[in-house]
Design an enzyme around this catalytic site. Structure first.
Site, PDB file in Angstrom:
ATOM      1  N   ASP A   1      45.307  46.560  32.540  1.00 49.44           N
ATOM      2  CA  ASP A   1      44.331  46.861  31.994  1.00 49.44           C
ATOM      3  C   ASP A   1      43.941  48.346  31.945  1.00 49.44           C
ATOM      4  O   ASP A   1      43.813  49.088  32.856  1.00 49.44           O
ATOM      5  CB  ASP A   1      43.140  46.030  32.721  1.00 49.44           C
ATOM      6  CG  ASP A   1      41.738  46.209  31.992  1.00 49.44           C
ATOM      7  OD1 ASP A   1      41.665  47.166  31.146  1.00 49.44           O
ATOM      8  OD2 ASP A   1      41.031  45.496  32.344  1.00 49.44           O
TER       9      ASP A   1
ATOM     10  N   TYR B   1      31.323  51.088  18.807  1.00 51.46           N
ATOM     11  CA  TYR B   1      32.645  51.424  18.530  1.00 51.46           C
ATOM     12  C   TYR B   1      32.988  52.806  17.878  1.00 51.46           C
ATOM     13  O   TYR B   1      33.709  53.450  18.325  1.00 51.46           O
ATOM     14  CB  TYR B   1      33.015  50.332  17.653  1.00 51.46           C
ATOM     15  CG  TYR B   1      34.645  50.496  17.084  1.00 51.46           C
ATOM     16  CD1 TYR B   1      35.558  50.146  18.139  1.00 51.46           C
ATOM     17  CD2 TYR B   1      35.108  50.931  15.832  1.00 51.46           C
ATOM     18  CE1 TYR B   1      36.994  50.371  17.792  1.00 51.46           C
ATOM     19  CE2 TYR B   1      36.199  51.102  15.429  1.00 51.46           C
ATOM     20  CZ  TYR B   1      37.326  50.619  16.329  1.00 51.46           C
ATOM     21  OH  TYR B   1      38.541  51.058  16.099  1.00 51.46           O
TER      22      TYR B   1
HETATM   23  P1  NAD Z   1      44.318  44.197  18.087  1.00 46.18           P
HETATM   24  O1  NAD Z   1      43.067  43.512  18.712  1.00 46.18           O
HETATM   25  O2  NAD Z   1      44.946  43.442  17.072  1.00 46.18           O
HETATM   26  O3  NAD Z   1      45.234  44.412  19.248  1.00 46.18           O
HETATM   27  C1  NAD Z   1      44.852  45.187  20.506  1.00 46.18           C
HETATM   28  C2  NAD Z   1      45.765  44.848  21.564  1.00 46.18           C
HETATM   29  O4  NAD Z   1      45.190  45.486  22.765  1.00 46.18           O
HETATM   30  C3  NAD Z   1      45.841  43.443  22.119  1.00 46.18           C
HETATM   31  O5  NAD Z   1      47.207  43.131  22.370  1.00 46.18           O
HETATM   32  C4  NAD Z   1      45.037  43.437  23.266  1.00 46.18           C
HETATM   33  O6  NAD Z   1      45.484  42.547  24.229  1.00 46.18           O
HETATM   34  C5  NAD Z   1      45.305  44.837  23.874  1.00 46.18           C
HETATM   35  N1  NAD Z   1      44.177  45.266  24.670  1.00 46.18           N
HETATM   36  C6  NAD Z   1      42.955  45.174  24.399  1.00 46.18           C
HETATM   37  N2  NAD Z   1      42.272  45.555  25.586  1.00 46.18           N
HETATM   38  C7  NAD Z   1      43.116  46.153  26.418  1.00 46.18           C
HETATM   39  C8  NAD Z   1      43.254  46.666  27.895  1.00 46.18           C
HETATM   40  N3  NAD Z   1      41.951  46.752  28.492  1.00 46.18           N
HETATM   41  N4  NAD Z   1      44.144  47.025  28.461  1.00 46.18           N
HETATM   42  C9  NAD Z   1      45.498  46.925  27.757  1.00 46.18           C
HETATM   43  N5  NAD Z   1      45.499  46.040  26.610  1.00 46.18           N
HETATM   44  C10 NAD Z   1      44.481  45.837  25.947  1.00 46.18           C
HETATM   45  O7  NAD Z   1      43.968  45.611  17.663  1.00 46.18           O
HETATM   46  P2  NAD Z   1      44.413  46.663  16.372  1.00 46.18           P
HETATM   47  O8  NAD Z   1      44.018  46.234  15.322  1.00 46.18           O
HETATM   48  O9  NAD Z   1      46.029  46.580  16.500  1.00 46.18           O
HETATM   49  O10 NAD Z   1      44.210  48.090  16.860  1.00 46.18           O
HETATM   50  C11 NAD Z   1      45.042  48.791  17.726  1.00 46.18           C
HETATM   51  C12 NAD Z   1      44.163  50.277  18.058  1.00 46.18           C
HETATM   52  O11 NAD Z   1      43.936  50.729  16.725  1.00 46.18           O
HETATM   53  C13 NAD Z   1      42.768  50.164  18.628  1.00 46.18           C
HETATM   54  O12 NAD Z   1      42.653  51.320  19.466  1.00 46.18           O
HETATM   55  C14 NAD Z   1      41.785  50.153  17.452  1.00 46.18           C
HETATM   56  O13 NAD Z   1      40.412  50.466  17.712  1.00 46.18           O
HETATM   57  C15 NAD Z   1      42.452  50.950  16.385  1.00 46.18           C
HETATM   58  N6  NAD Z   1      42.041  50.803  15.306  1.00 46.18           N
HETATM   59  C16 NAD Z   1      42.312  49.576  14.519  1.00 46.18           C
HETATM   60  C17 NAD Z   1      41.978  49.524  13.222  1.00 46.18           C
HETATM   61  C18 NAD Z   1      42.067  48.324  12.508  1.00 46.18           C
HETATM   62  O14 NAD Z   1      41.611  48.191  11.177  1.00 46.18           O
HETATM   63  N7  NAD Z   1      42.738  47.110  13.058  1.00 46.18           N
HETATM   64  C19 NAD Z   1      41.302  50.665  12.392  1.00 46.18           C
HETATM   65  C20 NAD Z   1      41.305  51.954  13.074  1.00 46.18           C
HETATM   66  C21 NAD Z   1      41.602  52.030  14.600  1.00 46.18           C
END
Ligand code: NAD
Length: 259
Positions: free
Chosen positions: A62, A155
């Site tokens: 985590d 966020y």
């Molecule tokens: P997602 O929710 O699809 O995947 C996130 C992953 O992180 C999951 O596998 C989850 O289990 C893991 N995770 C969550 N909390 C955790 C913790 N405390 N410790 C370890 N692992 C943890 O998200 P995503 O869309 O792949 O996003 C990845 C990153 O990109 C994030 O930081 C998100 O804020 C950023 N982001 C996403 C988008 C989007 O449109 N999806 C846009 C901008 C930025």
């Protein structure tokens, strides 16, 4: 670009953008440490990397727990024989009007998105310094790290903070040969956006899928972003072509936010 004998750790590698980054870095020649809350999803990403002819190890952690982040990096080094690139990708979204954000909710998003990234930066830099070589730290920021988005106040605040940490760390660690940058995606079709879209539906009564569609319609390049789009930028930031780039939070959003 191909690299040899370099190790990259990706947090949140079990799905979405993290999975896309891990697969791309494996194709680039990196050995991968895949970190996530649960081992199941990262084991299957490790199997995909194996099928590509790459090497990967997995670790359950985590990121909001500082000790676990340090342990994840020790594991990567011990299993893969080095440590060169840290991708602080894991994060959570939170959709709530400002008026309704609770102390518990703001703490949770800050603990994971901000503290998790901070622990990742300091643990990675400490390891590069202990090993006596340079390294690269790459953080997940967002378009919401450049503009505050309605209903995404907590966020957005967390991602502005990631941008601040990226700049401060870049300045502090530059003399050690450590670069610190961030990638700022737009609207990526992942589990996170399913969740955001679902929450908007609950809060505004918009039909399921309508919020995602509305945001995608605002993208200049006319389509939603994929994890591979993001991985192209991270590949550049992880490789030697970006050696002279530091402290940047680079937008990769198809044309939503312009800086
Ligand atoms: P997602 O929710 O699809 O995947 C996130 C992953 O992180 C999951 O596998 C989850 O289990 C893991 N995770 C969550 N909390 C955790 C913790 N405390 N410790 C370890 N692992 C943890 O998200 P995503 O869309 O792949 O996003 C990845 C990153 O990109 C994030 O930081 C998100 O804020 C950023 N982001 C996403 C988008 C989007 O449109 N999806 C846009 C901008 C930025």
């Amino acid at each position: 670009m191909t690299v040899e004998n370099k190790v990259a750790l990706v947090t949140g590698a079990g799905q979405g953008i993290g999975r896309g980054i891990a697969l791309r870095l494996a194709r680039d020649g990196f050995k991968l440490a895949l970190v996530d809350l649960k081992e199941g999803p990262v084991l299957s990403v490790a199997a995909e990397i194996g099928a590509l002819g790459g090497q990967a190890t997995t670790f359950e952690a985590d990121i909001s727990d500082r000790t676990q982040v340090y342990a994840a990096i020790d594991h990567a080094e011990a299993q893969l024989g080095g440590f060169d690139v840290m991708v602080n990708n894991a994060g959570i979204a939170q959709v709530q009007p400002i008026a309704e954000v609770t102390p518990e909710e703001i703490s949770r998003v800050m603990r994971i998105n901000v503290e998790g990234t901070l622990w990742g930066i300091q643990a990675a830099a400490a390891k590069f310094i202990a090993r006596g070589h340079k390294g690269k730290v790459i953080n997940a920021c967002s378009i919401a790290g450049h503009d505050g988005f309605a209903m995404l106040g907590a966020y957005s605040a967390s991602k502005f903070a990631v941008r601040a940490l990226t700049q401060a760390a870049a300045k502090e660690y530059a003399s050690r040969g450590i670069t610190v940058n961030a990638y700022c995606p737009g609207i990526v079709g992942t589990g996170m956006w399913d969740e955001i879209d679902g929450r908007f539906a609950e809060l505004t009564g918009a039909p399921k899928g309508a919020t995602f569609k509305k945001y995608v319609e605002g993208i200049a390049l006319g389509r939603a972003e994929t994890p591979d789009d993001v991985a192209c930028l991270v590949s550049y930031l992880a490789g030697p072509d970006s050696d002279y780039v530091t402290g940047q939070a680079i937008l990769i959003d198809g044309g939503i936010v312009y800086r």
